[in-house]
Design a protein around this motif. Structure first.
Motif, short mmCIF file in Angstrom:
data_model
loop_
_atom_site.label_atom_id
_atom_site.label_comp_id
_atom_site.label_asym_id
_atom_site.label_seq_id
_atom_site.Cartn_x
_atom_site.Cartn_y
_atom_site.Cartn_z
N PHE A 1 52.03 46.59 32.05
CA PHE A 1 52.63 46.18 33.07
C PHE A 1 53.29 44.76 33.13
CE2 PHE A 1 49.46 49.09 35.38
CZ PHE A 1 50.49 49.58 35.70
N HIS A 2 52.70 43.85 32.27
CA HIS A 2 53.38 42.63 31.87
C HIS A 2 54.92 42.90 31.29
CE1 HIS A 2 49.84 39.76 32.85
NE2 HIS A 2 50.27 40.27 33.73
N ASN A 3 54.77 43.81 30.36
CA ASN A 3 55.78 44.08 29.62
C ASN A 3 57.00 44.66 30.20
OD1 ASN A 3 54.54 43.00 27.12
ND2 ASN A 3 54.07 44.93 26.39
N ALA A 4 56.85 45.41 31.41
CA ALA A 4 57.62 45.61 32.48
C ALA A 4 57.93 44.65 33.45
CB ALA A 4 57.27 46.87 32.96
N ASP A 5 57.73 43.39 33.32
CA ASP A 5 57.88 42.39 34.14
C ASP A 5 57.12 42.40 35.75
OD1 ASP A 5 59.22 40.81 32.70
OD2 ASP A 5 60.97 41.75 32.93
N ILE A 6 55.92 43.15 35.66
CA ILE A 6 55.28 43.46 36.82
C ILE A 6 53.90 42.51 36.91
CG2 ILE A 6 53.80 45.28 38.04
CD1 ILE A 6 55.67 47.22 36.44
N TYR A 7 53.99 41.85 38.02
CA TYR A 7 52.59 40.92 38.32
C TYR A 7 51.62 41.69 38.74
CZ TYR A 7 50.48 37.05 41.15
OH TYR A 7 49.79 36.11 41.68
N VAL A 8 50.44 41.52 38.03
CA VAL A 8 49.19 42.25 38.12
C VAL A 8 47.92 41.64 38.85
CG1 VAL A 8 47.42 43.68 36.54
CG2 VAL A 8 49.79 43.37 35.79
N VAL A 9 47.55 42.20 39.74
CA VAL A 9 46.44 41.75 40.35
C VAL A 9 45.23 42.37 40.29
CG1 VAL A 9 45.74 41.01 42.90
CG2 VAL A 9 48.09 41.12 42.38
N ALA A 10 44.01 41.84 40.40
CA ALA A 10 42.60 42.42 40.25
C ALA A 10 41.99 42.19 41.70
CB ALA A 10 41.96 41.75 39.24
N ARG A 11 41.66 43.62 42.05
CA ARG A 11 41.12 43.75 43.28
C ARG A 11 39.45 43.74 43.01
NH1 ARG A 11 39.34 48.28 46.48
NH2 ARG A 11 38.96 47.86 48.62
N GLN A 12 38.72 42.87 43.72
CA GLN A 12 37.44 42.85 43.45
C GLN A 12 36.61 42.89 44.79
OE1 GLN A 12 36.05 39.54 41.40
NE2 GLN A 12 34.06 39.68 42.07
N THR A 13 36.03 44.07 44.98
CA THR A 13 35.10 43.94 46.45
C THR A 13 33.90 43.23 46.24
OG1 THR A 13 33.72 45.91 45.54
CG2 THR A 13 35.66 46.28 46.97
N VAL A 14 33.59 42.40 47.10
CA VAL A 14 32.26 41.25 46.92
C VAL A 14 31.06 41.92 47.38
CG1 VAL A 14 31.54 39.15 47.45
CG2 VAL A 14 34.06 39.72 46.75
N PHE A 15 30.74 41.77 48.94
CA PHE A 15 29.54 42.04 49.43
C PHE A 15 29.29 43.59 49.85
CE2 PHE A 15 30.71 37.83 50.85
CZ PHE A 15 29.80 36.84 50.28
N ILE B 1 39.20 46.45 40.11
CA ILE B 1 38.18 46.26 38.92
C ILE B 1 36.75 46.25 39.35
CG2 ILE B 1 39.95 44.82 37.59
CD1 ILE B 1 38.08 42.21 38.92
N LYS B 2 36.46 46.33 40.47
CA LYS B 2 35.21 46.44 41.29
C LYS B 2 35.44 46.94 42.52
CE LYS B 2 31.12 43.73 42.56
NZ LYS B 2 30.94 43.07 43.75
N ASP B 3 34.90 48.20 42.77
CA ASP B 3 35.24 48.82 43.98
C ASP B 3 34.38 49.09 45.09
OD1 ASP B 3 33.82 51.09 42.80
OD2 ASP B 3 35.69 52.30 42.51
N TYR B 4 34.46 50.06 45.86
CA TYR B 4 33.44 50.11 46.92
C TYR B 4 32.02 50.59 46.32
CZ TYR B 4 33.88 55.00 46.39
OH TYR B 4 33.75 56.48 46.04
N THR B 5 32.04 51.04 45.17
CA THR B 5 30.79 51.41 44.49
C THR B 5 30.04 50.20 44.10
OG1 THR B 5 31.58 51.67 42.22
CG2 THR B 5 31.75 53.76 43.84
N GLY B 6 30.81 49.33 43.57
CA GLY B 6 30.09 48.07 43.07
C GLY B 6 30.16 47.75 41.72
N ASN B 7 30.50 49.02 41.35
CA ASN B 7 30.60 49.05 39.75
C ASN B 7 31.72 48.33 39.07
OD1 ASN B 7 28.41 50.85 38.95
ND2 ASN B 7 29.57 52.62 40.06
N ILE B 8 31.61 47.59 38.13
CA ILE B 8 32.49 46.94 37.31
C ILE B 8 33.52 47.87 36.35
CG2 ILE B 8 33.15 45.24 35.58
CD1 ILE B 8 31.73 44.16 38.31
N LEU B 9 34.55 48.13 36.61
CA LEU B 9 35.21 49.41 36.20
C LEU B 9 35.95 49.27 34.74
CD1 LEU B 9 36.69 50.35 39.51
CD2 LEU B 9 34.70 51.32 38.55
N ALA C 1 37.95 38.18 34.59
CA ALA C 1 39.10 39.02 34.94
C ALA C 1 40.02 38.12 34.73
CB ALA C 1 39.13 39.42 36.45
N SER C 2 40.11 36.95 35.15
CA SER C 2 41.32 35.72 34.74
C SER C 2 41.44 35.81 33.12
CB SER C 2 40.71 34.43 35.03
OG SER C 2 41.70 33.35 34.61
N LYS C 3 40.52 35.68 32.40
CA LYS C 3 40.57 35.63 31.02
C LYS C 3 41.16 37.00 30.32
CE LYS C 3 36.56 32.54 30.50
NZ LYS C 3 35.52 32.29 29.83
#
Length: 389
Positions: free
Chosen positions: A130-144, A94-102, A193-195
């Motif tokens: 993904f949820h409808n396919a019973d798949i757990y979904v994680v958001a990856r967020q780079t920070v600094f 959701i936020k990668d090495y560019t720092g952009n919110i995606l 992202a949680s919401k």
């Protein structure tokens, strides 16, 4: 006659005023009652759609870029792979090495600073698919590591002694880990992202820079050690997300499992991170260990030995943990050696044999995944067995 007419007009005026007043009062009461009914209905609806924290699972996941997640064709390919194998989770940028919110963020500061690049236009629908396919979904967020925020808000960035933006060897600028404003910006993104419906937030680049001309990097508020700064950050992160119905995880260098109290000059040790999140995700990629590690000429050729050793050495620190479990990243890319099915499986075996582990996650930056090294899904295997018998 004139007096009577005047009295009659006064009577009409009084009657009119009374009627209007009564109508206004009655209308006001009706409006208040209607608003009350609307509020109760809205309250009941909010309770129905209130975000529920997912049940804890042993994550067996794979990493996806935002571009891959945004592609319907790629999603279908990944969902089919997950259905056919032991996989059950995806980790999406959701936020990668560019720092952009995606995704299309509603955060005022993100929109003011123009730090978003919308790749996942329908992020809620992607999560739901993904949820409808019973798949757990994680958001990856780079920070600094965050060039977008560093350029938009230079006073929040790591600077050089001359006052310009400091950059690592890849030319990427970083924001200052000692700046509370940087912390709050990232906490706000995580809460949003949680919401949106993600089950977990995975934080990467939660450290000081490891390469570049480190001696010229200037930090605004570095008091004490880098590890102490990260300890405060992890603790504040935990407090900030207490009311969010998500699990949390941190990506740490694989060598952190073996380095004890030495923070590798990046602020990362197990001691400062334990029990501030649900999972620690060490990047125990065998190709990233130096020649001679454990007496091995090429550690990448020995994935089981390398991963198993790191996990065993972490057990002393984890013996004190009450909450945090280990969930390592698994090398699923060719570097140092060809990472075929047996090498991927060797890492998974080392992880599943170790204490205090709960799952694993495949990393391939290009998202080139197949079933090599993975066990078939038990349900899929049973169905195939029924068909053949």
């Amino acid at each position: 006659m004139g007096r009577e007419l005047l009295n009659f007009k006064m009577f009409l005026s009084v009657l009119f005023a009374f009627t209007v007043g009564y109508a206004i009062i009655t209308y006001g009461r009706l409006v208040r009652e209607e608003i009350g009914r609307y509020d109760r209905a809205l309250s009941e609806r909010v309770q129905v759609i209130e975000r529920v924290k997912a049940k804890p699972i042993t994550v067996k996941g794979l990493y996806l870029t935002a571009s891959s997640a945004a592609s319907s064709r790629t999603r279908q390919r990944i969902i089919e792979l997950i259905k056919e194998t032991e996989l059950n989770s995806v980790i999406i940028d959701i936020k990668d090495y560019t720092g952009n919110i995606l995704y299309d963020s509603d955060l005022d500061l993100v929109n003011q600073l123009d730090t978003e690049r919308v790749v996942m236009r329908e992020v809620k629908e992607i999560i739901n698919e993904f949820h409808n396919a019973d798949i757990y979904v994680v958001a990856r967020q780079t920070v600094f590591q965050d060039p977008a925020l560093a350029q938009a808000q230079p006073e929040w960035a790591i600077t050089t002694e001359g006052g310009g933006l400091w950059r690592d060897y890849k030319g990427l600028s970083w924001v200052d880990p000692t700046k509370p404003e940087v912390w709050q910006y990232n906490f706000a993104v995580a809460r949003e992202a949680s919401k949106l419906g993600f089950d977990e937030i995975n934080f990467d680049y939660v450290r000081f820079p490891s390469d570049g001309n480190i001696r010229t990097a200037v930090y605004a508020n570095l008091e004490g050690s880098k590890a102490e700064t990260m300890r405060k950050f992890f603790k504040t992160l935990d407090e900030s997300l207490q009311r969010s119905r998500v699990y949390t995880s941190l990506d740490l260098f694989g060598m952190v499992l073996e380095s004890g109290d030495f923070d590798l000059n990046i602020g990362q040790t197990l001691a400062v991170a334990l029990d501030t999140v649900d999972y620690i995700c060490p990047m125990t990629y065998p190709s990233h260990y130096p020649t001679g590690h454990l007496g091995l000429a090429n550690p990448a050729d020995h994935p089981y030995i390398v991963v198993s050793n790191g996990l065993k050495k972490s057990q002393t620190a984890f013996a004190k943990a009450e909450r945090t479990q280990l969930r390592p990243w698994v090398q699923a890319f060719n570097l140092g050696a060809v990472y075929d099915g047996p090498k991927i499986r060797a890492q998974i075996t080392a992880i599943e044999e170790a204490d205090r582990t709960s799952g694993w996650m495949l990393w391939n930056a290009s998202n080139n995944y197949d079933s090599r090294g993975l066990l078939p899904d038990e349900h899929a295997a049973a169905l195939r067995s029924d068909v053949t018998t």
